[in-house]
Structure formats: C-alpha cells, structure tokens
Design a protein around this motif. Structure first.
Motif, mmCIF file in Angstrom:
data_model
loop_
_atom_site.group_PDB
_atom_site.id
_atom_site.type_symbol
_atom_site.label_atom_id
_atom_site.label_comp_id
_atom_site.label_asym_id
_atom_site.label_seq_id
_atom_site.Cartn_x
_atom_site.Cartn_y
_atom_site.Cartn_z
ATOM 1 N N PRO A 1 0.817 -1.225 0.000
ATOM 2 C CA PRO A 1 0.000 0.000 0.000
ATOM 3 C C PRO A 1 0.846 1.269 0.000
ATOM 4 C CG PRO A 1 -0.843 -1.571 1.605
ATOM 5 C CD PRO A 1 0.486 -2.077 1.165
ATOM 6 N N ASP A 2 1.971 1.249 0.722
ATOM 7 C CA ASP A 2 2.827 2.432 0.757
ATOM 8 C C ASP A 2 3.434 2.723 -0.606
ATOM 9 O OD1 ASP A 2 2.227 2.527 3.410
ATOM 10 O OD2 ASP A 2 4.176 1.828 4.121
ATOM 11 N N VAL A 3 3.915 1.681 -1.266
ATOM 12 C CA VAL A 3 4.512 1.855 -2.598
ATOM 13 C C VAL A 3 3.458 2.324 -3.592
ATOM 14 C CG1 VAL A 3 5.642 0.662 -4.518
ATOM 15 C CG2 VAL A 3 6.328 0.174 -2.164
ATOM 16 N N LEU A 4 2.255 1.749 -3.498
ATOM 17 C CA LEU A 4 1.175 2.155 -4.401
ATOM 18 C C LEU A 4 0.812 3.626 -4.193
ATOM 19 C CD1 LEU A 4 -0.986 1.404 -6.498
ATOM 20 C CD2 LEU A 4 -2.459 0.693 -4.604
ATOM 21 N N CYS A 5 0.658 4.030 -2.939
ATOM 22 C CA CYS A 5 0.321 5.436 -2.652
ATOM 23 C C CYS A 5 1.445 6.372 -3.067
ATOM 24 C CB CYS A 5 0.026 5.607 -1.164
ATOM 25 S SG CYS A 5 -1.512 4.823 -0.611
ATOM 26 N N LEU A 6 2.681 5.945 -2.840
ATOM 27 C CA LEU A 6 3.818 6.767 -3.242
ATOM 28 C C LEU A 6 3.848 6.947 -4.754
ATOM 29 C CD1 LEU A 6 6.438 8.245 -2.535
ATOM 30 C CD2 LEU A 6 7.625 6.053 -2.679
ATOM 31 N N GLY A 7 3.616 5.854 -5.486
ATOM 32 C CA GLY A 7 3.592 5.941 -6.944
ATOM 33 C C GLY A 7 2.481 6.838 -7.455
ATOM 34 N N LEU A 8 1.287 6.704 -6.882
ATOM 35 C CA LEU A 8 0.159 7.553 -7.299
ATOM 36 C C LEU A 8 0.406 9.018 -6.966
ATOM 37 C CD1 LEU A 8 -2.915 5.336 -6.303
ATOM 38 C CD2 LEU A 8 -2.118 5.872 -8.609
ATOM 39 N N THR A 9 1.011 9.269 -5.809
ATOM 40 C CA THR A 9 1.295 10.649 -5.423
ATOM 41 C C THR A 9 2.317 11.279 -6.360
ATOM 42 O OG1 THR A 9 0.840 10.098 -3.115
ATOM 43 C CG2 THR A 9 2.043 12.134 -3.533
ATOM 44 N N LEU A 10 3.361 10.540 -6.697
ATOM 45 C CA LEU A 10 4.362 11.056 -7.636
ATOM 46 C C LEU A 10 3.750 11.279 -9.014
ATOM 47 C CD1 LEU A 10 7.486 8.913 -6.659
ATOM 48 C CD2 LEU A 10 7.048 11.310 -6.135
ATOM 49 N N TRP A 11 2.891 10.356 -9.439
ATOM 50 C CA TRP A 11 2.217 10.535 -10.742
ATOM 51 C C TRP A 11 1.327 11.766 -10.715
ATOM 52 C CZ3 TRP A 11 -3.136 10.422 -11.137
ATOM 53 C CH2 TRP A 11 -3.636 10.564 -12.431
ATOM 54 N N ALA A 12 0.578 11.949 -9.640
ATOM 55 C CA ALA A 12 -0.304 13.113 -9.548
ATOM 56 C C ALA A 12 0.492 14.406 -9.541
ATOM 57 C CB ALA A 12 -1.167 13.012 -8.287
ATOM 58 N N GLY A 13 1.596 14.434 -8.791
ATOM 59 C CA GLY A 13 2.429 15.624 -8.769
ATOM 60 C C GLY A 13 3.020 15.942 -10.132
ATOM 61 N N SER A 14 3.491 14.903 -10.818
ATOM 62 C CA SER A 14 4.045 15.103 -12.161
ATOM 63 C C SER A 14 2.974 15.585 -13.132
ATOM 64 C CB SER A 14 4.664 13.802 -12.665
ATOM 65 O OG SER A 14 5.666 13.331 -11.788
ATOM 66 N N MET B 1 0.265 17.311 -12.362
ATOM 67 C CA MET B 1 -0.061 18.710 -12.066
ATOM 68 C C MET B 1 0.999 19.662 -12.607
ATOM 69 S SD MET B 1 -1.846 18.807 -8.282
ATOM 70 C CE MET B 1 -0.788 17.623 -7.467
ATOM 71 N N VAL B 2 2.261 19.285 -12.491
ATOM 72 C CA VAL B 2 3.336 20.112 -13.044
ATOM 73 C C VAL B 2 3.192 20.229 -14.552
ATOM 74 C CG1 VAL B 2 5.824 20.238 -13.421
ATOM 75 C CG2 VAL B 2 4.940 19.648 -11.159
ATOM 76 N N THR C 1 4.237 25.280 -9.268
ATOM 77 C CA THR C 1 5.113 24.156 -9.605
ATOM 78 C C THR C 1 6.194 23.963 -8.554
ATOM 79 O OG1 THR C 1 4.738 24.476 -11.979
ATOM 80 C CG2 THR C 1 6.706 23.250 -11.328
ATOM 81 N N LYS C 2 6.803 25.060 -8.111
ATOM 82 C CA LYS C 2 7.825 24.970 -7.066
ATOM 83 C C LYS C 2 7.228 24.415 -5.772
ATOM 84 C CE LYS C 2 10.499 28.856 -8.904
ATOM 85 N NZ LYS C 2 10.975 30.244 -8.653
ATOM 86 N N PHE C 3 6.019 24.840 -5.452
ATOM 87 C CA PHE C 3 5.360 24.359 -4.240
ATOM 88 C C PHE C 3 5.058 22.865 -4.343
ATOM 89 C CE2 PHE C 3 1.639 24.024 -1.366
ATOM 90 C CZ PHE C 3 2.274 24.442 -0.205
ATOM 91 N N ILE C 4 4.581 22.420 -5.507
ATOM 92 C CA ILE C 4 4.294 20.991 -5.700
ATOM 93 C C ILE C 4 5.568 20.157 -5.597
ATOM 94 C CG2 ILE C 4 3.520 19.288 -7.397
ATOM 95 C CD1 ILE C 4 1.551 21.421 -8.417
ATOM 96 N N LEU C 5 6.649 20.622 -6.217
ATOM 97 C CA LEU C 5 7.911 19.898 -6.163
ATOM 98 C C LEU C 5 8.455 19.823 -4.734
ATOM 99 C CD1 LEU C 5 9.688 21.261 -9.383
ATOM 100 C CD2 LEU C 5 8.581 19.034 -9.062
ATOM 101 N N LEU C 6 8.273 20.917 -3.974
ATOM 102 C CA LEU C 6 8.719 20.918 -2.583
ATOM 103 C C LEU C 6 7.936 19.914 -1.748
ATOM 104 C CD1 LEU C 6 10.365 22.150 -0.269
ATOM 105 C CD2 LEU C 6 8.595 23.903 -0.048
ATOM 106 N N LEU C 7 6.605 19.924 -1.898
ATOM 107 C CA LEU C 7 5.771 18.994 -1.139
ATOM 108 C C LEU C 7 6.042 17.556 -1.562
ATOM 109 C CD1 LEU C 7 2.322 20.844 -1.032
ATOM 110 C CD2 LEU C 7 4.019 20.642 0.780
ATOM 111 N N GLY C 8 6.231 17.336 -2.876
ATOM 112 C CA GLY C 8 6.480 15.982 -3.362
ATOM 113 C C GLY C 8 7.787 15.422 -2.838
ATOM 114 N N SER C 9 8.849 16.226 -2.881
ATOM 115 C CA SER C 9 10.137 15.761 -2.381
ATOM 116 C C SER C 9 10.101 15.520 -0.877
ATOM 117 C CB SER C 9 11.230 16.781 -2.736
ATOM 118 O OG SER C 9 10.927 18.046 -2.163
#
Length: 244
Positions: A188-201, A203-204, A233-241
């Motif tokens: 579940p953690d890997v799945l959520c991490l992957g979805l979050t990174l995809w969503a952030g990308s 949005m950018v 975009t900077k805010f999304i990248l900061l939150l994502g990292s």
C-alpha cells in the motif's frame, strides 16, 4: 551512547511538538471557518481525516517514543504495546493514503475540460467519503496481524531474534512469513507513493501547458514576479520531495 540517545530524544521531541502544533493550528482554522460560515471544499474532508490520522501517529508513536528515549517505562503491558502499535500503523497508513487521495483529486480538479479526466471532474467529489472510508478499512485489515508480533520490552527475556522499538519489541518467527508480511505492508505504501508522484508530475505538466497557452497574453503585461504556474510548480515539487 548517552549523548546519542539524548540527541535522538530531542529530535523526536521536536518532531512531536511541531506536529502537535501544526495539527492544532489546522483544527483551529476549521473551527474558525465553521463559525464564519465558509463553505468547505470536498478536499477539506480529506484534510480533516489527515489531521485525525496524524494525531493518531503523534499520540501513539511520538509521545511514547519520546518517553522511552528519555527513560520512562510507563508501558509495561502487552495490551498497551499492541494497541499503540496498531493505532500507529493505522494512522500512518491513513495519513499516506490521505495525501495520495488529495493529490489524485487535485490533479482531477485542475485538469482541463478537454482532457481524459473531464468526466471525473464532476463525479470525483461524490466518491470522497467512500474513498476515505476504504482507506481506514484497508489499513485496519492490513495491520490487524501486526500486534500479534509485538510485546512489552520488559516482559520478555532471553530472546535473540527481536527488534527493539523503544518501549516494545517485535519478535521474529519464521523468516519466510516475515518477508511475506513485510511485502504486504509495503505494497500500500509503494502504491500510494507511486500515485502521489504521478499526480504531482501530472499537475506540473498541466501547469506548464497552461503557462505556455497564456504566455502570449502575459507578454503585454510583463512583470518581474514569477508566474502563478511557476510558483505552484515549485510548491508541488517541494511537497512531493518532502513526502518522498
């Protein structure tokens, strides 16, 4: 060794205090919004559950772990250890899932009407409550076996295969079962991490395309300030990292 434990204790204490203050400020904000009659968005419901999940983590992990590092031994019973670890695991999982849900719903919200997500822009808010409910149920089911391998640190003696968690320990049994259960917890953690990174990308990318479309309009109103898309975009990248 004592100095290293003191440093660890101060770090955990700082994180716990900052977390409590942050969640308390969010609760106060929503209370003020309620009395002022503001209409909350559907994403605010996700944030409210995120506050609850984070509070569970702070109360079941941050506070007891800080007490354990500084030498307090108030948790002697197996029931206390099992309950705290279960609440911590559920709260942690719901916190990660809530961030994932928030990111996915945000990318659906800001997607243009001519995109493939246009249909979901209308229907997505209807499934917020169901999605949050499923997150809680899924995390409870995944972590229900976790307390069976947790016991009080001062209730067990002469065990070599163990992992110490400050005030409790995890007893290792069969290595194959442990590996399978670790994979079950990790999925579940890997799945959520992957979805979050995809969503952030996503949005950018959406913000970049929007900036390109309106660039010719802004040329007539040139400004030294960066564009809203660049700041977002900077805010999304900061939150994502930070999330990763």
């Amino acid at each position: 060794m004592a100095s290293s434990f003191l440093i660890i204790g101060m770090i955990i204490l700082t994180q716990t205090v900052v977390g409590i203050l942050g969640n308390f400020s969010l609760v106060c904000s929503y209370i003020v919004f309620h009395f002022m009659g503001y209409r909350l968005r559907f994403t605010d419901l996700i944030l409210q559950h995120l506050i609850v999940a984070n509070s569970l983590v702070l109360l079941s992990k941050g506070v007891p772990q800080t007490m354990a590092v500084f030498g307090s031994r108030h948790i002697h019973s197996d029931v206390g250890c099992k309950l705290l670890f279960f609440l911590h695991r559920v709260g942690r999982g719901v916190s990660i899932s809530s961030i994932c849900l928030l990111s996915v719903f945000q990318v659906i919200t800001i997607s243009p009407w001519n995109s493939r997500w246009a249909v979901l822009k209308v229907t997505a808010p209807k499934y917020v409550v169901l999605s949050i409910f499923l997150c809680w149920i899924l995390q409870m089911l995944v972590n229900v076996i976790f307390p069976f391998n947790i016991t009080g640190k001062w209730n067990v003696k002469n065990i070599t295969e163990e992992r110490v968690f400050g005030y409790c320990i995890s007893i290792f049994t069969d290595k194959t079962d442990n590996a399978m259960y670790a994979a079950l917890l990790l999925f579940p953690d890997v799945l959520c991490l992957g979805l979050t990174l995809w969503a952030g990308s996503s949005m950018v990318l959406i913000l970049y395309r929007h900036k390109q479309q309106v660039q010719h309009i802004r040329r007539t109103h040139a400004s030294s300030r960066s564009s809203p898309e660049s700041r977002a975009t900077k805010f999304i990248l900061l939150l994502g990292s930070t999330f990763v």
